[in-house]
Design an enzyme around this catalytic site. Structure first.
Site, PDB file in Angstrom:
ATOM      1  N   SER A   1       0.425  -1.033   0.009  1.00  0.00           N
ATOM      2  CA  SER A   1      -0.631   0.168   0.125  1.00  0.00           C
ATOM      3  C   SER A   1       1.129   1.434  -0.322  1.00  0.00           C
ATOM      4  O   SER A   1       2.605   1.637   0.651  1.00  0.00           O
ATOM      5  CB  SER A   1      -0.992  -0.652   0.925  1.00  0.00           C
ATOM      6  OG  SER A   1      -0.419   0.297   2.764  1.00  0.00           O
ATOM      7  N   LYS A   2       0.653   2.100  -0.612  1.00  0.00           N
ATOM      8  CA  LYS A   2       0.860   3.160  -0.493  1.00  0.00           C
ATOM      9  C   LYS A   2       1.812   3.683   0.894  1.00  0.00           C
ATOM     10  O   LYS A   2       3.022   3.987   0.760  1.00  0.00           O
ATOM     11  CB  LYS A   2      -0.370   4.879  -0.776  1.00  0.00           C
ATOM     12  CG  LYS A   2      -0.070   4.473  -1.963  1.00  0.00           C
ATOM     13  CD  LYS A   2      -0.153   6.826  -2.970  1.00  0.00           C
ATOM     14  CE  LYS A   2      -0.254   6.115  -4.347  1.00  0.00           C
ATOM     15  NZ  LYS A   2       0.865   5.640  -4.701  1.00  0.00           N
TER      16      LYS A   2
END
Ligand code: GLU
Length: 476
Positions: free
Chosen positions: A240-241
């Site tokens: 994820s970011k």
């Protein structure tokens, strides 16, 4: 030679995710290794989420990675007539049905099914009921009637796969305005494009039984499917970011070289079996086999990418690296943009740095080729500048001044012979000399470095360091 047709089918709804880039790469490697055709299909039916920016970032990313496709891209949104026709055929054959209901009614049916622990199915309405609802403005979507039984396929990566149709709810294939929904569009396009093998990410596994059922209901040949692994962050969680970069453009901008990025992605879900890790794209094409693909989740470890990037820098020619290095030097304010007055010297610097760079910005660590140090590393000073260092370096300066040819071997000779005469190991001269010239304690081989700096610069910097670093004598 295989005649298979594969496709990469990105949805242009955001950045070009590294997982999608890996899917594109596997499709590319498969087709270039075994033969066949590789098509690009842009899945842009979701008009509200599809953007030109996203399309551009995907196209740029594919280009940067060096992945080329056969023929022009196919835009899914341009094939709506065929999607509608297929929905109509399914309605006519009874494989699909229309169901008119408000959002609340649909929700109610779904909740009830959930309570009974079964997948939702919707009651059949008579044509009269449907007309009535339609007249009353109630929306009617087209649902695929999931048949009883199970759906099996021989996954090219995961082997025999099986789904109980009982867990799959009847699903929408066309909205009330007749516009197609994802699964139907994919199946119709795969059929029309002659796709024989859908190689994609593990996130699509649950879509596969639905799509196989649609192929069968339409009387079309079902393609082969293969689902590669999920990409995980180093702590085992979903990528994820928050855990780092997730889009190709971020790696592009971060100075990674595309061949290393591609090499890294290939090793996420594929392994050659002999432990080799460093490959160019062409070498990957040779080595790739579908048997070598893995089922185990792959860890997206940027440390490994960084290491591979260094290995790929090692494989490049000095000329290929020069452009990248210049970019890093310009960015760090060490070189004027467009300065071509020092090409010979810059090439030498690149060659000296080549064995020790991992990321493009590492070229800027060699700032001392461009300017005198404005400080000296405290720890290196404490470790290597002893009481008699000043005297020794003063002697070395004289030897260096006396060199007629200021080349690597002459410099090395001067340093080693002085060390010999003083009964010292050469390192006692090498460390303080490096600190004086560079201000830091790391970098390329000292003698090569000094040749590139030149005699005048070396002497000037050594004298300045003597001035700054020598313990001041008490004047009595
Ligand atoms: N458009 C889908 C995606 O971007 C891929 C569909 C497919 O490969 O079948 O994930």
């Amino acid at each position: 030679m295989s005649t298979e047709v594969l496709r990469f089918a990105p949805s242009p709804t955001g950045g070009f995710h590294v997982g999608n880039a890996r899917t594109a790469l596997f499709n590319y490697l498969y087709v270039r290794h075994y033969g066949g055709t590789l098509k690009l299909r842009i899945e842009d039916t979701d008009a509200t989420r599809s953007t030109d920016d996203s399309l551009k970032t995907i196209a740029d990313g594919l280009d940067w990675m060096g992945l080329a496709f056969d023929g022009d891209p196919v835009f899914q949104s341009q094939n709506e007539a065929s999607h509608r026709e297929a929905a109509q055929r399914l309605l006519e054959s009874g494989a699909a049905y229309k169901f008119y209901a408000t959002a609340e009614e649909l929700e109610e049916i779904r909740k009830q099914a959930q309570k009974e622990k079964r997948a939702p199915r919707y009651p059949r309405q008579t044509p009269e009921e449907q007309d009535e609802k339609e007249a009353a403005g109630v929306p009617g979507a087209t649902f695929f009637a999931v048949p009883d039984g199970e759906t099996v396929w021989d996954d090219a990566i995961r082997g025999g796969s099986r789904w109980d149709n009982g867990v799959i709810g009847d699903f929408v294939i066309a909205r009330s305005d007749g516009s197609p929904v994802y699964h139907l569009a994919v199946v119709v396009d795969d059929h029309e494009m002659g796709v024989t093998f859908a190689l994609r990410g593990a996130d699509h596994i649950s879509n596969t039984p639905k799509q196989i059922m649609l192929f069968e209901a339409l009387g079309w040949d079902v393609p082969r499917y293969g689902h590669s692994t999920l990409l995980k962050a180093t702590d085992g969680s979903k990528l994820s970011k928050r855990k780092g970069s997730t889009t190709v453009v971020e790696y592009q901008q971060d100075g990674f070289t595309p061949s290393a990025f591609v090499n890294f992605l290939a090793l996420l879900g594929w392994a050659p079996g002999d432990g080799r890790e460093v490959y160019t794209l062409d070498e990957l094409v040779d080595a790739f086999t579908i048997e070598g693909t893995l089922k185990k989740d792959a860890i997206f470890d940027e440390t490994k990418l960084t290491w591979l990037n260094g290995e790929h820098f090692r494989m490049k020619s000095v000329d290929e690296l020069l452009g990248l290095a210049k970019g890093a030097w310009v960015k760090a304010g060490l070189l004027a943009d467009g300065d071509t007055s020092r090409e010979v010297e810059l090439r030498k610097i690149v060659a000296l740095m080549q064995p020790r760079v991992e990321k493009v910005d590492d070229f800027a660590k060699a700032f001392y080729f461009f300017k005198d140090p404005d400080s000296y590393d405290e720890a290196v000073y404490k470790k290597h500048w002893k009481t008699d260092t000043t005297e020794r370096i003063t002697m070395l300066v004289e030897r260096l001044r006396g060199l007629e040819v200021f080349g690597e071997s002459g410099i090395e000779g001067a340093v080693r012979s002085l060390a010999g005469e003083l009964g010292l190991s050469a390192s006692k001269l090498i460390h303080p000399t490096r600190l004086s010239l560079c201000g830091v304690g790391f970098g390329p081989g000292l003698f090569e470095l000094m040749e590139v700096l030149g005699q005048a610069t070396c002497i000037r910097r050594l004298e300045r360091a003597l001035d700054v670093l020598s313990p001041k004598q008490e004047v009595s």
